[in-house]
Design a protein around this motif. Structure first.
Motif, PDB file in Angstrom:
ATOM      1  N   UNK A   2       0.807  -1.217   0.000  1.00  0.00           N
ATOM      2  CA  UNK A   2       0.000   0.000   0.000  1.00  0.00           C
ATOM      3  C   UNK A   2       0.840   1.266   0.000  1.00  0.00           C
ATOM      4  N   UNK A   3       2.110   1.145   0.434  1.00  0.00           N
ATOM      5  CA  UNK A   3       2.975   2.319   0.489  1.00  0.00           C
ATOM      6  C   UNK A   3       3.858   2.474  -0.737  1.00  0.00           C
ATOM      7  N   UNK A   4       3.776   1.544  -1.677  1.00  0.00           N
ATOM      8  CA  UNK A   4       4.601   1.610  -2.877  1.00  0.00           C
ATOM      9  C   UNK A   4       4.104   2.707  -3.807  1.00  0.00           C
ATOM     10  N   UNK A   5       5.032   3.390  -4.508  1.00  0.00           N
ATOM     11  CA  UNK A   5       4.612   4.416  -5.465  1.00  0.00           C
ATOM     12  C   UNK A   5       3.941   3.790  -6.676  1.00  0.00           C
ATOM     13  N   UNK A   6       3.244   4.623  -7.447  1.00  0.00           N
ATOM     14  CA  UNK A   6       2.471   4.136  -8.598  1.00  0.00           C
ATOM     15  C   UNK A   6       3.346   3.443  -9.638  1.00  0.00           C
ATOM     16  N   UNK A   7       4.573   3.936  -9.854  1.00  0.00           N
ATOM     17  CA  UNK A   7       5.452   3.320 -10.856  1.00  0.00           C
ATOM     18  C   UNK A   7       5.773   1.878 -10.500  1.00  0.00           C
ATOM     19  N   UNK A   9       3.978  -0.081  -8.485  1.00  0.00           N
ATOM     20  CA  UNK A   9       2.744  -0.859  -8.573  1.00  0.00           C
ATOM     21  C   UNK A   9       2.444  -1.236 -10.021  1.00  0.00           C
ATOM     22  N   UNK A  10       2.676  -0.308 -10.932  1.00  0.00           N
ATOM     23  CA  UNK A  10       2.421  -0.581 -12.346  1.00  0.00           C
ATOM     24  C   UNK A  10       3.268  -1.729 -12.850  1.00  0.00           C
ATOM     25  N   UNK A  11       4.537  -1.757 -12.464  1.00  0.00           N
ATOM     26  CA  UNK A  11       5.435  -2.842 -12.880  1.00  0.00           C
ATOM     27  C   UNK A  11       4.931  -4.175 -12.352  1.00  0.00           C
ATOM     28  N   UNK A  12       4.474  -4.177 -11.114  1.00  0.00           N
ATOM     29  CA  UNK A  12       3.982  -5.419 -10.495  1.00  0.00           C
ATOM     30  C   UNK A  12       2.699  -5.891 -11.170  1.00  0.00           C
ATOM     31  N   UNK A  13       1.767  -4.968 -11.358  1.00  0.00           N
ATOM     32  CA  UNK A  13       0.470  -5.350 -11.916  1.00  0.00           C
ATOM     33  C   UNK A  13       0.575  -5.818 -13.362  1.00  0.00           C
ATOM     34  N   UNK A  14       1.575  -5.351 -14.082  1.00  0.00           N
ATOM     35  CA  UNK A  14       1.730  -5.776 -15.481  1.00  0.00           C
ATOM     36  C   UNK A  14       2.034  -7.269 -15.590  1.00  0.00           C
ATOM     37  N   UNK A  33      -4.472   2.115  -6.445  1.00  0.00           N
ATOM     38  CA  UNK A  33      -4.415   0.857  -7.173  1.00  0.00           C
ATOM     39  C   UNK A  33      -5.349   0.891  -8.384  1.00  0.00           C
ATOM     40  N   UNK A  34      -6.503   1.468  -8.211  1.00  0.00           N
ATOM     41  CA  UNK A  34      -7.469   1.562  -9.304  1.00  0.00           C
ATOM     42  C   UNK A  34      -6.894   2.365 -10.472  1.00  0.00           C
ATOM     43  N   UNK A  39      -5.118   1.712 -16.690  1.00  0.00           N
ATOM     44  CA  UNK A  39      -4.345   1.769 -17.945  1.00  0.00           C
ATOM     45  C   UNK A  39      -3.913   0.402 -18.440  1.00  0.00           C
ATOM     46  N   UNK A  40      -3.686  -0.552 -17.534  1.00  0.00           N
ATOM     47  CA  UNK A  40      -3.289  -1.902 -17.943  1.00  0.00           C
ATOM     48  C   UNK A  40      -4.460  -2.625 -18.593  1.00  0.00           C
ATOM     49  N   UNK A  41      -5.621  -2.546 -17.958  1.00  0.00           N
ATOM     50  CA  UNK A  41      -6.808  -3.210 -18.501  1.00  0.00           C
ATOM     51  C   UNK A  41      -7.219  -2.619 -19.850  1.00  0.00           C
TER      52      UNK A  41
END
Length: 501
Positions: A2-7, A9-14, A33-34, A39-41
Motif C-alpha cells: 500500500x505504500x509503494x509508489x504508482x510506478x 505498482x504498475x510494474x507489479x500489476x503488469x 491501485x485503481x 491503464x493496464x486493462x
C-alpha cells in the motif's frame, strides 16, 4: 504494497496482464491501485470482453453467449460515454442518442491496440442485446465515432491488426486527425483483408511509422499493393519479425533485395508461405541472426540455402517440400547448438542415417513432430519397421532435452506410412525410463489395419502405466477410425485409484 509508489505498482500489476480476476480484485483496493490498473486493462480492452473460457475459445452455450452480449454492451457504453459533444450530435442526427454520464477515467486514451475485427465483434454482439441504443442500419456510424475517439484520445497505438472487411464508411479512417500521431509508435502491424484497405494504406503506414518490429501480411490478395508493401518494409529501421502468407515468387525476390540491403542484421523471425512452384529461397542465407525460420511452400528451389549458416537458430520448420536431409543436417550442424524445435513434414525413409545426424546436431531440441508420406509410395514390407526404427533413433541419438514427440497425419490427408509394434513402443518407454530422461509428451497415429483391437487396448494400458510411473507427461493415441484415445490430466487420479485399490 500500500505504500509503494504508482510506478512500482504498475510494474507489479503488469505481470498479471493475463489474469483478469486478480486485476479486478486489486482494482477495488483503493484509488491509487485503481488508477494504476485501469491503464493496464484498457491497453487492450478487446482482449478481455470475449475471452470467457479457460481454453480461449468462445462458447456456443446460450448462457455464455448472453454474457458476451452483456459485456460487449458494457464496453460499448463505456467507450460511448467518452464521446465528445460533436460526436454525440453527429450520432443524434441519425437517431442515435448517447445519454450516458461522464466516465471516471478517459478510458480511450489508454488504448494501445487496435483490431478491426474486435471492434466489429463488439458492435455486432452488443446490437443483439435488447437494450442496445442503435440498429443494424446505424451501427457503422457508431463504429466510425469509436475510431475517431481512439485516434484522437490515444496518443500511442503499438499494435494494429486489420483482419476484418471494413464497411465502406470506414475507408478513409486513415486520414482522420490524430492517426499519424497514434501510429508513429506502431510496433506490430498485421493485415489479412484486402477489402479492408485502400491502395494507399501501406504508404500511409510507412509514412506514419518507421519502427515496426513485427509485420504480418497475407500478400496473395494484394495484387496492386506490391510497391506499397515494399515501401513499408524498406522504411522500417528495426524489423525483427516478418510473416508473408501466399507470397508470390516475384514479390519475394523484391522483398529479399530489401532485406539484403537493410534488414539482414535486425530480422530474427521469418515465416513464408507460398503456393507458387519452384519458389526461390534467395536471400535467406544472408539473414544470419534468424532465431526462427518457417517455410511452407509447394515446390522450392533450395539452392540458395544449401550453404546457409544460422548460428542463433532455435526453431526450424518446413512444410511438405523440404530440403534434402544432407542440406538439413548441414543447416542444423551450423546452428551453434541453439536449435530447440524442428518440424518436418513428409519424412523420407531412405535417409535414416541423415536423421540420426540431424538429431546428433540438436543439443537443445525440445520437441519433434513428424508427418509421414503417403503409404502408397512405400511397400508394406519396407515400411513395417519404420516407426520402430525411429523409436530406436530417439533412444540412441536424441538429446536429453527432448520432451515432446508427435507423429502426425500427412498434409494431404493420406494414410500415414509409419508402422509401430507393441514391442517396440514398450522397449522405447523402458529405455526412456532407464536413461532417466525428462517426462515425455507422446502423440501417435496407428492405423486400424495395422493392429488388432486387443493390441490397441494393450498400448492404451501401457500408456496409463507409464504415465503413473512418471515417464509420460501426456500421451495421445489416435486410430484411423473416429475413435480417439486421449488421457486427460484429471483422469489420472481415477486410473491410479482403480489400479491400486
Amino acid at each position: 504494497m500500500s505504500s509503494l509508489p504508482a510506478d512500482c505498482l504498475s510494474i507489479i500489476f503488469k505481470y498479471f496482464y493475463n489474469d483478469l480476476t486478480t486485476l479486478y480484485s486489486c482494482l477495488l483496493v483503493n484509488t491509487l491501485w485503481c488508477s494504476t490498473i485501469i491503464p493496464i486493462l484498457w491497453s487492450n480492452p478487446w482482449k478481455y470482453h470475449y475471452e470467457l473460457l479457460p481454453n480461449g475459445y468462445l462458447s456456443t452455450d446460450h448462457k455464455r453467449s448472453t454474457q458476451v452480449e452483456i459485456q460487449s454492451l458494457l464496453l460499448l457504453r463505456t467507450l460511448s460515454s467518452c464521446f465528445s459533444n460533436d460526436s454525440k450530435q453527429f450520432l443524434r442526427n441519425y437517431g442515435i442518442c448517447i445519454n450516458f454520464g461522464p466516465p471516471f477515467f478517459n478510458y480511450a486514451k489508454y488504448c494501445r491496440s487496435l483490431n478491426t475485427y474486435d471492434i466489429d465483434y463488439m458492435l455486432r454482439k452488443a446490437q443483439k442485446n435488447h437494450q442496445c441504443f442503435y440498429t443494424e442500419d446505424t451501427r457503422d456510424f457508431v463504429g466510425l465515432e469509436i475510431y475517431k475517439l481512439l485516434f484522437r484520445q490515444s496518443s500511442i497505438i503499438t499494435c494494429l491488426n486489420i483482419s476484418h472487411q471494413l464497411s465502406p464508411i470506414y475507408s478513409q479512417i486513415w486520414l482522420f486527425h490524430g492517426v499519424a500521431s497514434c501510429f508513429s509508435t506502431l510496433k506490430e502491424f498485421s493485415c489479412y483483408e484486402s477489402y479492408a484497405i485502400d491502395l494507399n494504406l501501406f504508404y500511409c503506414i510507412s509514412d506514419f511509422s518507421s519502427n515496426i518490429r513485427k509485420l504480418s501480411i497475407d500478400s496473395k490478395i494484394y495484387i496492386h499493393y506490391d510497391e506499397g508493401l515494399i515501401d513499408l518494409i524498406q522504411n522500417q529501421s528495426n524489423l525483427n519479425y516478418l510473416s508473408l502468407t501466399n507470397i508470390s515468387c516475384g514479390l519475394w525476390l523484391k522483398v529479399a533485395d530489401v532485406f539484403i540491403s537493410g534488414h539482414a542484421i535486425s530480422l530474427t523471425h521469418l515465416y513464408l508461405k507460398s503456393f507458387d512452384t519452384c519458389f526461390p529461397v534467395f536471400g535467406i542465407s544472408e539473414l544470419r541472426n534468424l532465431r526462427s525460420l518457417i517455410i511452407t511452400c509447394h515446390e522450392i528451389d533450395w539452392s540458395g540455402i544449401a550453404d546457409a549458416c544460422f548460428p542463433f537458430l532455435e526453431i526450424l520448420e518446413f512444410g511438405r517440400y523440404f530440403p534434402s536431409m544432407i542440406i538439413l543436417a548441414s543447416i542444423i550442424s551450423k546452428t551453434n547448438k541453439m536449435l530447440k524445435r524442428i518440424y518436418i513434414s513428409n519424412y523420407q525413409y531412405e535417409t535414416i542415417e541423415n536423421i540420426s545426424r540431424m538429431l546428433d546436431s540438436c543439443h537443445h531440441l525440445e520437441g519433434l513432430s513428424l508427418r509421414a508420406q503417403d503409404s502408397s509410395q512405400v511397400s508394406y514390407d519396407n515400411r513395417s519397421l519404420d516407426g520402430d526404427i525411429l523409436f530406436n533413433l530417439f533412444i540412441d541419438h536424441a538429446p536429453n532435452t527432448l520432451c515432446n514427440i508427435k507423429f502426425d497425419y500427412s498434409e494431404d490427408g493420406c494414410e500415414t506410412a509409419l508402422k509401430f509394434s507393441y514391442t517396440a513402443i514398450k522397449s522405447f518407454l523402458i529405455n526412456w525410463e532407464k536413461q532417466k530422461r525428462l517426462k515425455l509428451g507422446l502423440s501417435m497415429i496407428i492405423e486400424d489395419s495395422d493392429m488388432h483391437i486387443h493390441e490397441l487396448h494393450a498400448i492404451e494400458d501401457m500408456f496409463c502405466e507409464y504415465r503413473v510411473k512418471g515417464v509420460l507427461e501426456t500421451c495421445k493415441l489416435i486410430s484411423k477410425s473416429p475413435q480417439i484415445f486421449s488421457i486427460r490430466p484429471e483422469d489420472w487420479q481415477r486410473i491410479i485409484h482403480d489400479d491400486f485399490t
